[in-house]
Design an enzyme around this catalytic site. Sequence first.
Site, PDB file in Angstrom:
ATOM      1  N   GLU A  98      54.924  63.896  38.586  1.00  0.00           N
ATOM      2  CA  GLU A  98      55.854  63.060  39.366  1.00  0.00           C
ATOM      3  C   GLU A  98      55.235  61.709  39.672  1.00  0.00           C
ATOM      4  O   GLU A  98      54.015  61.606  39.841  1.00  0.00           O
ATOM      5  CB  GLU A  98      56.099  63.744  40.715  1.00  0.00           C
ATOM      6  CG  GLU A  98      57.291  64.657  40.741  1.00  0.00           C
ATOM      7  CD  GLU A  98      58.454  64.010  41.474  1.00  0.00           C
ATOM      8  OE1 GLU A  98      58.770  62.830  41.171  1.00  0.00           O
ATOM      9  OE2 GLU A  98      59.030  64.674  42.337  1.00  0.00           O
ATOM     10  N   ASP A  99      56.062  60.699  39.818  1.00  0.00           N
ATOM     11  CA  ASP A  99      55.558  59.384  40.222  1.00  0.00           C
ATOM     12  C   ASP A  99      55.173  59.352  41.699  1.00  0.00           C
ATOM     13  O   ASP A  99      54.072  58.959  42.059  1.00  0.00           O
ATOM     14  CB  ASP A  99      56.581  58.277  39.901  1.00  0.00           C
ATOM     15  CG  ASP A  99      57.982  58.558  40.447  1.00  0.00           C
ATOM     16  OD1 ASP A  99      58.190  59.605  41.084  1.00  0.00           O
ATOM     17  OD2 ASP A  99      58.868  57.708  40.240  1.00  0.00           O
ATOM     18  N   ASP A 102      58.172  61.221  48.390  1.00  0.00           N
ATOM     19  CA  ASP A 102      58.589  60.388  49.519  1.00  0.00           C
ATOM     20  C   ASP A 102      59.137  61.309  50.617  1.00  0.00           C
ATOM     21  O   ASP A 102      58.355  61.862  51.389  1.00  0.00           O
ATOM     22  CB  ASP A 102      59.638  59.404  48.971  1.00  0.00           C
ATOM     23  CG  ASP A 102      60.095  58.371  49.972  1.00  0.00           C
ATOM     24  OD1 ASP A 102      59.270  57.870  50.735  1.00  0.00           O
ATOM     25  OD2 ASP A 102      61.299  58.054  49.991  1.00  0.00           O
ATOM     26  N   PHE A 154      57.785  50.109  50.254  1.00  0.00           N
ATOM     27  CA  PHE A 154      58.478  50.330  48.986  1.00  0.00           C
ATOM     28  C   PHE A 154      57.674  49.689  47.862  1.00  0.00           C
ATOM     29  O   PHE A 154      57.437  48.483  47.859  1.00  0.00           O
ATOM     30  CB  PHE A 154      59.902  49.773  49.020  1.00  0.00           C
ATOM     31  CG  PHE A 154      60.721  50.304  47.885  1.00  0.00           C
ATOM     32  CD1 PHE A 154      61.282  51.572  47.942  1.00  0.00           C
ATOM     33  CD2 PHE A 154      60.889  49.557  46.731  1.00  0.00           C
ATOM     34  CE1 PHE A 154      61.999  52.091  46.874  1.00  0.00           C
ATOM     35  CE2 PHE A 154      61.609  50.062  45.654  1.00  0.00           C
ATOM     36  CZ  PHE A 154      62.165  51.330  45.727  1.00  0.00           C
ATOM     37  N   VAL A 155      57.242  50.522  46.919  1.00  0.00           N
ATOM     38  CA  VAL A 155      56.349  50.040  45.857  1.00  0.00           C
ATOM     39  C   VAL A 155      57.024  50.104  44.489  1.00  0.00           C
ATOM     40  O   VAL A 155      57.924  50.923  44.269  1.00  0.00           O
ATOM     41  CB  VAL A 155      55.021  50.843  45.828  1.00  0.00           C
ATOM     42  CG1 VAL A 155      54.201  50.577  47.075  1.00  0.00           C
ATOM     43  CG2 VAL A 155      55.277  52.336  45.665  1.00  0.00           C
ATOM     44  N   ARG A 167      59.480  48.523  36.234  1.00  0.00           N
ATOM     45  CA  ARG A 167      58.768  49.735  35.794  1.00  0.00           C
ATOM     46  C   ARG A 167      57.589  49.399  34.887  1.00  0.00           C
ATOM     47  O   ARG A 167      56.657  50.163  34.742  1.00  0.00           O
ATOM     48  CB  ARG A 167      59.711  50.663  35.013  1.00  0.00           C
ATOM     49  CG  ARG A 167      60.810  51.300  35.833  1.00  0.00           C
ATOM     50  CD  ARG A 167      61.472  52.410  35.018  1.00  0.00           C
ATOM     51  NE  ARG A 167      62.766  52.810  35.532  1.00  0.00           N
ATOM     52  CZ  ARG A 167      62.961  53.712  36.495  1.00  0.00           C
ATOM     53  NH1 ARG A 167      61.937  54.300  37.055  1.00  0.00           N
ATOM     54  NH2 ARG A 167      64.174  54.028  36.887  1.00  0.00           N
TER      55      ARG A 167
HETATM   56  P1  IMP Z   1      61.948  61.986  47.419  1.00  0.00           P
HETATM   57  O1  IMP Z   1      62.932  62.959  46.841  1.00  0.00           O
HETATM   58  O2  IMP Z   1      62.494  61.318  48.655  1.00  0.00           O
HETATM   59  O3  IMP Z   1      60.581  62.563  47.634  1.00  0.00           O
HETATM   60  O4  IMP Z   1      61.849  60.764  46.440  1.00  0.00           O
HETATM   61  C1  IMP Z   1      61.381  60.863  45.213  1.00  0.00           C
HETATM   62  C2  IMP Z   1      61.873  59.731  44.338  1.00  0.00           C
HETATM   63  O5  IMP Z   1      62.283  58.557  45.051  1.00  0.00           O
HETATM   64  C3  IMP Z   1      60.733  59.290  43.483  1.00  0.00           C
HETATM   65  O6  IMP Z   1      60.610  60.086  42.337  1.00  0.00           O
HETATM   66  C4  IMP Z   1      61.092  57.848  43.182  1.00  0.00           C
HETATM   67  O7  IMP Z   1      61.912  57.767  42.059  1.00  0.00           O
HETATM   68  C5  IMP Z   1      61.860  57.380  44.410  1.00  0.00           C
HETATM   69  N1  IMP Z   1      60.991  56.595  45.325  1.00  0.00           N
HETATM   70  C6  IMP Z   1      60.490  56.966  46.508  1.00  0.00           C
HETATM   71  N2  IMP Z   1      59.727  55.996  47.066  1.00  0.00           N
HETATM   72  C7  IMP Z   1      59.747  54.977  46.181  1.00  0.00           C
HETATM   73  C8  IMP Z   1      59.125  53.669  46.163  1.00  0.00           C
HETATM   74  O8  IMP Z   1      58.383  53.237  47.057  1.00  0.00           O
HETATM   75  N3  IMP Z   1      59.394  52.909  45.060  1.00  0.00           N
HETATM   76  C9  IMP Z   1      60.177  53.311  44.034  1.00  0.00           C
HETATM   77  N4  IMP Z   1      60.763  54.524  44.009  1.00  0.00           N
HETATM   78  C10 IMP Z   1      60.559  55.347  45.070  1.00  0.00           C
END
Ligand code: IMP
Length: 181
Positions: A98-99, A102, A154-155, A167
């Site tokens: 995973e990237d 959050d 936000f990155v 990207r």
């Molecule tokens: P989560 O489901 O809230 O944990 O979010 C996961 C997804 O939100 C990640 O796989 C990203 O695609 C996107 N995301 C969360 N934070 C960022 C950020 O700071 N920059 C860009 N994408 C983000």
Amino acid sequence: MESFIEEVLLSKEALQQRIQELGRELTQEYAGKRPLLVCVLKGGMPFMAALMQEIATELSIDFMAVSSYGNQTQSSGEVEILKDLSQPVTGRHVLFVEDIVDTGLTLKYLYNLMDSRDAASVKTVCLLDKPARRSPQHQGVQPDWVGFEIPDEFVVGFGLDYQERYRNLPYIGVLKHEIYE
Ligand code: IMP
């Protein structure tokens, strides 16, 4: 540095070095287990490409695409499968790549999905973790390996986007607030 970037958080070199370390740990963990690395698209793609080359044991790869964000910088609270795996995971050691974690919603969703699919094990490596952003109902959601813990900013870059842009940056940077406010 690009005009839309406030600050470089992680340079290309820092990313490379940490990914090498993770590769060594994962090589030990998965030696002889022939893991199935599942890249979570699209953001996980550069991380997956770099990481798999640092894992020195036999493995295979697959891709999933999920979406929880729409075009905002805040999670929509719902996850949708855009592309599912192309093979069964029965008896396989699945490693999600995973990237960023959050709110934890996406990871929780992927784990629930795998519950019904009889994998031998399911673990996650994520490049970035924003623990301060974890939502109350996903407090316990924690990746097994984390590249870097980062602050609540936000990155973009190295796979991460804002509205499908940025990207391709080779580093991780904080996006200037004026771009999305
Ligand atoms: P989560 O489901 O809230 O944990 O979010 C996961 C997804 O939100 C990640 O796989 C990203 O695609 C996107 N995301 C969360 N934070 C960022 C950020 O700071 N920059 C860009 N994408 C983000």
